[in-house]
Design a protein around this motif. Structure first.
Motif, PDB file in Angstrom:
ATOM      1  N   UNK A  99       0.833  -1.207   0.000  1.00 29.94           N
ATOM      2  CA  UNK A  99       0.000   0.000   0.000  1.00 29.94           C
ATOM      3  C   UNK A  99       0.866   1.255   0.000  1.00 29.94           C
ATOM      4  N   UNK A 100       1.938   1.231   0.751  1.00 33.79           N
ATOM      5  CA  UNK A 100       2.845   2.375   0.825  1.00 33.79           C
ATOM      6  C   UNK A 100       3.506   2.650  -0.530  1.00 33.79           C
ATOM      7  N   UNK A 101       3.796   1.577  -1.282  1.00 34.62           N
ATOM      8  CA  UNK A 101       4.517   1.722  -2.546  1.00 34.62           C
ATOM      9  C   UNK A 101       3.614   1.998  -3.747  1.00 34.62           C
ATOM     10  N   UNK A 102       2.296   1.963  -3.558  1.00 35.40           N
ATOM     11  CA  UNK A 102       1.421   2.333  -4.674  1.00 35.40           C
ATOM     12  C   UNK A 102       0.406   1.307  -5.086  1.00 35.40           C
ATOM     13  N   UNK A 103       0.059   0.367  -4.185  1.00 37.61           N
ATOM     14  CA  UNK A 103      -0.991  -0.604  -4.509  1.00 37.61           C
ATOM     15  C   UNK A 103      -2.306   0.118  -4.778  1.00 37.61           C
ATOM     16  N   UNK A 120       0.832   2.657 -10.861  1.00 34.25           N
ATOM     17  CA  UNK A 120       1.892   2.036 -10.058  1.00 34.25           C
ATOM     18  C   UNK A 120       1.559   0.610  -9.630  1.00 34.25           C
ATOM     19  N   UNK A 121       0.282   0.312  -9.443  1.00 35.84           N
ATOM     20  CA  UNK A 121      -0.096  -1.031  -8.994  1.00 35.84           C
ATOM     21  C   UNK A 121       0.291  -2.097 -10.013  1.00 35.84           C
ATOM     22  N   UNK A 122       0.426  -1.707 -11.290  1.00 39.19           N
ATOM     23  CA  UNK A 122       0.759  -2.671 -12.348  1.00 39.19           C
ATOM     24  C   UNK A 122       2.160  -3.239 -12.142  1.00 39.19           C
ATOM     25  N   UNK A 123       3.032  -2.484 -11.467  1.00 40.88           N
ATOM     26  CA  UNK A 123       4.437  -2.881 -11.336  1.00 40.88           C
ATOM     27  C   UNK A 123       4.728  -3.572 -10.012  1.00 40.88           C
ATOM     28  N   UNK A 165      -7.397  -2.241 -16.787  1.00 38.48           N
ATOM     29  CA  UNK A 165      -7.718  -3.206 -15.746  1.00 38.48           C
ATOM     30  C   UNK A 165      -7.823  -2.547 -14.384  1.00 38.48           C
ATOM     31  N   UNK A 166      -6.959  -1.570 -14.115  1.00 34.08           N
ATOM     32  CA  UNK A 166      -7.005  -0.857 -12.838  1.00 34.08           C
ATOM     33  C   UNK A 166      -8.290  -0.053 -12.686  1.00 34.08           C
ATOM     34  N   UNK A 167      -8.730   0.568 -13.765  1.00 30.91           N
ATOM     35  CA  UNK A 167      -9.963   1.365 -13.711  1.00 30.91           C
ATOM     36  C   UNK A 167     -11.161   0.478 -13.383  1.00 30.91           C
ATOM     37  N   UNK A 179      -2.746  -5.528  -6.682  1.00 27.12           N
ATOM     38  CA  UNK A 179      -1.448  -5.330  -7.330  1.00 27.12           C
ATOM     39  C   UNK A 179      -1.262  -6.393  -8.407  1.00 27.12           C
ATOM     40  N   UNK A 180      -0.329  -6.125  -9.332  1.00 32.32           N
ATOM     41  CA  UNK A 180       0.035  -7.144 -10.310  1.00 32.32           C
ATOM     42  C   UNK A 180      -0.113  -6.696 -11.746  1.00 32.32           C
ATOM     43  N   UNK A 181       0.614  -7.384 -12.623  1.00 31.71           N
ATOM     44  CA  UNK A 181       0.616  -7.078 -14.053  1.00 31.71           C
ATOM     45  C   UNK A 181      -0.387  -7.911 -14.832  1.00 31.71           C
ATOM     46  N   UNK A 182      -1.287  -8.609 -14.135  1.00 34.90           N
ATOM     47  CA  UNK A 182      -2.200  -9.524 -14.820  1.00 34.90           C
ATOM     48  C   UNK A 182      -3.113  -8.807 -15.808  1.00 34.90           C
TER      49      UNK A 182
END
Length: 326
Positions: A99-103, A120-123, A165-167, A179-182
């Motif tokens: 969460x701190x890093x951008x989840x 950022x969550x993609x990475x 996907x994030x949206x 999180x994740x690049x899926x």
């Protein structure tokens, strides 16, 4: 994830009365050899994801939390050791570190005005298992596509699909981080499907390739109904990549014609077919409309579950063995 091998007709290069590999009979010169790109952006994406995970583990520093969370796993790695398996069974950092890093977290995106989390969550990845599965899939799928279509188009599909996907995930998931690049990986799968459809006439073994690809997509989406898997990111990424494939991965259907010294009757005005332009236009409109509507709903705080009461089953189906509410 897995990829599917789809063969094209071979190189057609000849003079005289000739039927090209695209099925056109012509007395003129055709050159249908494609440029083979060197894949470098996909390896960079893989290295970047691994580097971000290493940084996350460094910042996590499990031994400093050991008195609160229990014993770290693989303790000989010291500050790179993993959180207790009861906290993170994927061998990775804590949720608070992610969460701190951008989840991706709905409250921070909407009320905290931290829209950058959609990217950022993609990475970020939840653990070694999560990272390994995604990176192997990215190498298996992405390198082949980049060799065929180049780094610009495949890089754009990967990044935009991950954002899409994030949206969609943010519109339906409010109580957990993601999180994740899926989502980006599913975008590449979606682009493979639309590329096959829009370039249908130049492929051999069409039906087999289509069926195989559809089976792979269905299996991967079916895995997303398990708990703790963000299937909305998968679906959003897939739909985004599917539309982008019609826009960015269009192949010429008539070959590349050497036009000099040819009579007017031999000139081909367009290298593409009409249906390809129709697919491109429709996809562009749907893609832009989808992003506009999705982002407006998101930043207005709308809950997608209020508009679609059954959609939560797309991400998790409750059974006697697990509870989707956790």
């Amino acid at each position: 994830m897995a990829s599917v091998d789809m063969e094209r007709g071979g190189v057609a290069k000849n003079r005289g009365n000739y039927t090209s590999s695209y099925g056109m009979s012509t007395p003129y010169y055709y050159e249908t050899r494609e440029r083979q790109w060197i894949s470098w952006v996909i390896p960079i994406f893989v290295i970047s994801n691994i580097a971000v995970f290493i940084v996350a583990m460094f910042i996590n520093n499990c031994p400093n939390q050991e008195h609160r969370t229990g014993k770290c796993v693989v303790r000989f790695l010291h500050r790179f050791s993993f959180q207790p398996l009861r906290e993170n069974p994927l061998f990775g950092p804590s949720a608070s570190t992610l969460e701190k890093l951008g989840a991706l977290e709905w409250k921070k995106v909407v009320h905290g005005h931290q829209g950058w989390r959609l990217v950022t969550c993609i990475w970020l990845h939840a653990g070694v298992i999560h990272l390994l599965a995604n990176m192997l899939s990215l190498i298996f799928i992405g390198i082949r596509l980049e060799q065929q279509f180049g780094f610009v188009r495949i890089g754009l599909i990967y990044l935009i699909s991950g954002f899409g996907g994030s949206v969609l995930s943010s519109l339906f998931i409010r109580n957990n981080i993601s999180v994740g690049a899926s989502g980006a990986l599913f975008g590449l799968l979606g682009a493979m499907l639309s590329e096959l459809i829009t370039n249908w006439t130049i492929y051999s073994n069409k039906a087999a390739a289509l069926i195989t690809l559809l089976i792979i997509i269905v299996i991967n989406l079916a895995v997303g109904i398990l708990p703790h898997v963000d299937n909305f990111a998968h679906i959003g990424g897939f739909l985004t990549g599917f539309l982008l494939g019609f826009i960015l991965l269009v192949r010429p259907q008539f070959g590349w014609i050497e036009r000099h010294n040819l009579p007017p009757a031999a000139q081909v005005k367009s290298k593409h077919k009409a249906y390809q332009y129709i697919f491109l236009l429709i996809s562009l409109v749907l893609l832009l409309a989808g992003f506009v509507v999705g982002l407006v709903m998101l930043f207005r705080g709308k809950n997608g579950n209020d508009r679609c009461h059954w959609c939560h089953y797309l991400s998790c189906v409750p059974t006697s063995r697990w509870n989707c509410g956790n």
